[in-house]
Write an enzyme that holds these catalytic residues in place. Structure first.
Site, PDB file in Angstrom:
ATOM      1  CG  HIS A   1      -0.176   0.490   2.521  1.00 47.82           C
ATOM      2  ND1 HIS A   1       0.464  -0.717   3.188  1.00 47.82           N
ATOM      3  CD2 HIS A   1      -0.060   1.519   3.280  1.00 47.82           C
ATOM      4  CE1 HIS A   1       1.226   0.008   4.206  1.00 47.82           C
ATOM      5  NE2 HIS A   1       0.656   1.333   4.164  1.00 47.82           N
TER       6      HIS A   1
HETATM    7  C1  UD1 Z   1      -1.601   6.264   5.086  1.00 47.40           C
HETATM    8  C2  UD1 Z   1      -0.405   6.884   5.595  1.00 47.40           C
HETATM    9  C3  UD1 Z   1       0.575   5.567   5.568  1.00 47.40           C
HETATM   10  C4  UD1 Z   1       0.345   4.401   6.454  1.00 47.40           C
HETATM   11  C5  UD1 Z   1      -1.034   3.981   5.858  1.00 47.40           C
HETATM   12  C6  UD1 Z   1      -1.467   2.638   6.833  1.00 47.40           C
HETATM   13  C7  UD1 Z   1       0.003   9.187   5.377  1.00 47.40           C
HETATM   14  C8  UD1 Z   1       0.424  10.215   4.286  1.00 47.40           C
HETATM   15  N1  UD1 Z   1       0.199   8.013   4.727  1.00 47.40           N
HETATM   16  O1  UD1 Z   1      -1.594   6.050   4.030  1.00 47.40           O
HETATM   17  O2  UD1 Z   1       1.852   6.147   6.068  1.00 47.40           O
HETATM   18  O3  UD1 Z   1       1.307   3.540   6.051  1.00 47.40           O
HETATM   19  O4  UD1 Z   1      -2.045   4.955   6.060  1.00 47.40           O
HETATM   20  O5  UD1 Z   1      -2.599   2.153   6.183  1.00 47.40           O
HETATM   21  O6  UD1 Z   1      -0.666   9.603   6.053  1.00 47.40           O
HETATM   22  N2  UD1 Z   1      -8.929   4.894   1.663  1.00 47.40           N
HETATM   23  C9  UD1 Z   1     -10.249   4.311   1.572  1.00 47.40           C
HETATM   24  N3  UD1 Z   1     -10.688   3.824   2.624  1.00 47.40           N
HETATM   25  C10 UD1 Z   1     -10.049   3.771   4.009  1.00 47.40           C
HETATM   26  C11 UD1 Z   1      -8.738   4.470   4.125  1.00 47.40           C
HETATM   27  C12 UD1 Z   1      -8.472   4.973   2.850  1.00 47.40           C
HETATM   28  O7  UD1 Z   1     -10.901   4.244   0.495  1.00 47.40           O
HETATM   29  O8  UD1 Z   1     -10.729   3.689   5.085  1.00 47.40           O
HETATM   30  C13 UD1 Z   1      -8.679   5.586   0.430  1.00 47.40           C
HETATM   31  C14 UD1 Z   1      -8.505   6.989   0.684  1.00 47.40           C
HETATM   32  O9  UD1 Z   1      -9.762   7.544   0.169  1.00 47.40           O
HETATM   33  C15 UD1 Z   1      -7.338   7.345  -0.389  1.00 47.40           C
HETATM   34  C16 UD1 Z   1      -6.564   6.164  -0.229  1.00 47.40           C
HETATM   35  O10 UD1 Z   1      -7.281   5.262   0.190  1.00 47.40           O
HETATM   36  O11 UD1 Z   1      -8.047   7.483  -1.643  1.00 47.40           O
HETATM   37  C17 UD1 Z   1      -5.370   6.639   0.646  1.00 47.40           C
HETATM   38  O12 UD1 Z   1      -5.603   6.910   1.984  1.00 47.40           O
HETATM   39  P1  UD1 Z   1      -4.645   8.016   2.948  1.00 47.40           P
HETATM   40  O13 UD1 Z   1      -5.230   8.161   4.134  1.00 47.40           O
HETATM   41  O14 UD1 Z   1      -4.476   9.331   2.228  1.00 47.40           O
HETATM   42  O15 UD1 Z   1      -3.215   7.252   2.929  1.00 47.40           O
HETATM   43  P2  UD1 Z   1      -2.771   5.923   2.844  1.00 47.40           P
HETATM   44  O16 UD1 Z   1      -2.316   5.201   1.525  1.00 47.40           O
HETATM   45  O17 UD1 Z   1      -4.006   5.011   3.739  1.00 47.40           O
HETATM   46  N1  UDP Z   2      -3.196  -4.636   9.350  1.00 47.97           N
HETATM   47  C1  UDP Z   2      -4.668  -5.299   9.480  1.00 47.97           C
HETATM   48  N2  UDP Z   2      -5.283  -5.836   8.523  1.00 47.97           N
HETATM   49  C2  UDP Z   2      -4.929  -5.533   7.077  1.00 47.97           C
HETATM   50  C3  UDP Z   2      -3.715  -5.077   6.890  1.00 47.97           C
HETATM   51  C4  UDP Z   2      -2.837  -4.762   8.126  1.00 47.97           C
HETATM   52  O1  UDP Z   2      -4.924  -5.524  10.933  1.00 47.97           O
HETATM   53  O2  UDP Z   2      -5.770  -5.970   6.586  1.00 47.97           O
HETATM   54  C5  UDP Z   2      -2.371  -4.615  10.360  1.00 47.97           C
HETATM   55  C6  UDP Z   2      -1.026  -5.024  10.545  1.00 47.97           C
HETATM   56  O3  UDP Z   2      -0.964  -6.071  11.171  1.00 47.97           O
HETATM   57  C7  UDP Z   2      -0.408  -3.690  11.292  1.00 47.97           C
HETATM   58  C8  UDP Z   2      -0.877  -2.648  10.674  1.00 47.97           C
HETATM   59  O4  UDP Z   2      -2.153  -3.026  10.246  1.00 47.97           O
HETATM   60  O5  UDP Z   2      -0.461  -4.139  12.523  1.00 47.97           O
HETATM   61  C9  UDP Z   2       0.080  -1.958   9.838  1.00 47.97           C
HETATM   62  O6  UDP Z   2      -0.712  -1.030   9.127  1.00 47.97           O
HETATM   63  P1  UDP Z   2      -0.438  -0.727   7.564  1.00 47.97           P
HETATM   64  O7  UDP Z   2       0.137  -1.805   7.043  1.00 47.97           O
HETATM   65  O8  UDP Z   2      -1.760  -0.176   7.113  1.00 47.97           O
HETATM   66  O9  UDP Z   2       0.558   0.663   7.640  1.00 47.97           O
HETATM   67  P2  UDP Z   2       2.226   0.899   8.165  1.00 47.97           P
HETATM   68  O10 UDP Z   2       2.516  -0.042   9.371  1.00 47.97           O
HETATM   69  O11 UDP Z   2       3.091   0.415   6.736  1.00 47.97           O
HETATM   70  O12 UDP Z   2       2.073   2.190   8.400  1.00 47.97           O
END
Ligand code: UD1
Ligand code: UDP
Length: 356
Positions: free
Chosen positions: A206
């Protein structure tokens, strides 16, 4: 001592679950939670609160799906309102997301103390949004809770000894969560049976550095599709990646499932042969559950996992990914090394917050 925790994204809910539990049990500490709304799907947010018994957010801001500037800006504005209303003694932020920097900045400008959990980490890739968020959050915090010696050394090298900031090595709150919730996950998750899983690799992908680069994305998808012909890959798909794959017209020919809750995730890790990921959290969780990891990045903040041979950086080259998967699948290691504090990280946070 009133603590205002600013949460927004999935990994922060998991980290906060460990810390909230200890705060609840510590006399003299009271927590108020603000959820920025950055993650909002049921299985990206609500499920973690209900499963892990995190107190319901006292404030919901519903800010998401925006550009970095718009998202961080709106969070800054609205967290400020909450801080003025709640008048906390300290604002606590976790990790490296936009919710982290917004919470820290709002507090600092109001002269409210900032505590940063998972401080001091660096990838040294300043193009990553996470790296910008970490560096700035660390610099404006009053107390930095660092998970590793590497994190402490990173701060020293940046001259943090010269600033009026309390730097503490407390270990990794994600290990606290993993140790505590592993019992519940084995009792309450049925995902392995439900999906009929036996020999499989667990994958997640992601991070923006992969999803926002079509060439990297194409190489990773091709590598995973090839590997899946020999050994099944199960991949809970982040909504960000789902959207981008659709836009690029790429097809993941692996077992794609919706994002799962933490209990299912623990069971998926525990029963896997290997973890392939670009997630920060998952690299450590693989280690917590005695699994090797192949990381789909060019660098990592969790260098001790690489140095000790538990994890390997495969970048995004198709053959490098395939070769490293083959290599790590046949590797055996002793995972008993204490790299992350063995589950005491949240207790150390609570003790230090009491003394603030
Ligand atoms: C964010 C963090 C990243 C972290 C990740 C964990 C920032 C800059 N990035 O990235 O460091 O690793 O969270 O998962 O803060 N979306 C959905 N539903 C949701 C959440 C997100 O549809 O519940 C979509 C949003 O609408 C957007 C995209 O996913 O289009 C990205 O979401 P965003 O929160 O901007 O960043 P992440 O990639 O989730
Ligand atoms: N995780 C979860 N369900 C999923 C994917 C990830 O519970 O479908 C958990 C994972 O085990 C870890 C955390 O989410 O505890 C990590 O989050 P993510 O990979 O979204 O972000 P990052 O750690 O890269 O910031």
């Amino acid at each position: 001592m009133k603590i205002l925790s600013v949460l927004g994204a999935r990994p922060q809910f998991i980290k906060a679950a460990a810390v909230s539990r200890v705060i609840k049990e510590t006399q003299g500490l009271k927590e108020v939670i603000v959820h920025t709304g950055q993650h909002f799907d049921k299985n990206m947010s609500d499920i973690f609160f209900s499963e892990m018994d995190i107190p319901n957010p006292d404030h919901m801001l519903n800010i998401n799906s925006l550009s970095h500037g718009a998202m961080t800006g709106r969070m800054l504005e609205q967290v400020e309102v909450v801080i003025k209303k709640e008048e906390p003694d300290v604002v606590m932020v976790y990790g490296d997301t936009n919710s982290t920097i917004a919470g820290a900045l709002a507090a600092k400008k109001l002269h409210v103390k900032v505590a940063h959990v998972e401080a001091g980490l660096r990838s040294f890739n300043i193009k990553m949004p996470e790296e910008v968020n970490r560096i700035l959050t660390d610099r404006i915090s009053d107390i930095l809770f660092c998970p590793t010696d590497t994190a402490i050394n990173n701060l020293k090298k940046e001259g943090f000894d010269n600033f009026d900031i309390n730097i503490i090595k407390n270990g990794d709150v994600m290990q606290d969560a993993a140790l505590y919730y592993a019992k519940a996950s084995s009792e309450r998750s049925s995902i392995i049976k439900k999906l009929g899983l036996k020999d499989y690799i667990l994958g997640t992908i992601h991070r923006a550095e992969n999803t926002d680069d079509p060439e990297r994305m194409l190489n990773i998808v091709n590598a995973l599709n090839d590997v899946n012909k020999d050994i099944r890959i199960v991949l809970p798909l982040h909504p960000r990646t789902k959207k981008i794959l659709k836009k690029l017209g790429l097809n993941l020919e692996v077992d794609v499932i919706d994002p799962v809750g933490y209990f299912d995730m623990i069971e998926l890790i525990k029963n896997s042969k290997l973890v392939i990921t670009d997630s920060g959290g998952l690299q450590k969780e693989a280690f917590f559950f005695d699994k090797h990891c192949v990381t789909l990045r060019d660098e990592t903040e969790w260098v001790e996992l690489i140095q000790n041979g538990y994890n390997i950086l495969a970048g995004s080259n198709k053959n490098a990914i395939k070769d490293n998967i083959t290599k790590m699948l046949s590797k055996t290691s002793d995972f008993s090394l204490n790299l992350y504090g063995e589950g005491q990280a949240s207790n150390i946070i609570a003790e230090n917050l009491k003394r603030l």
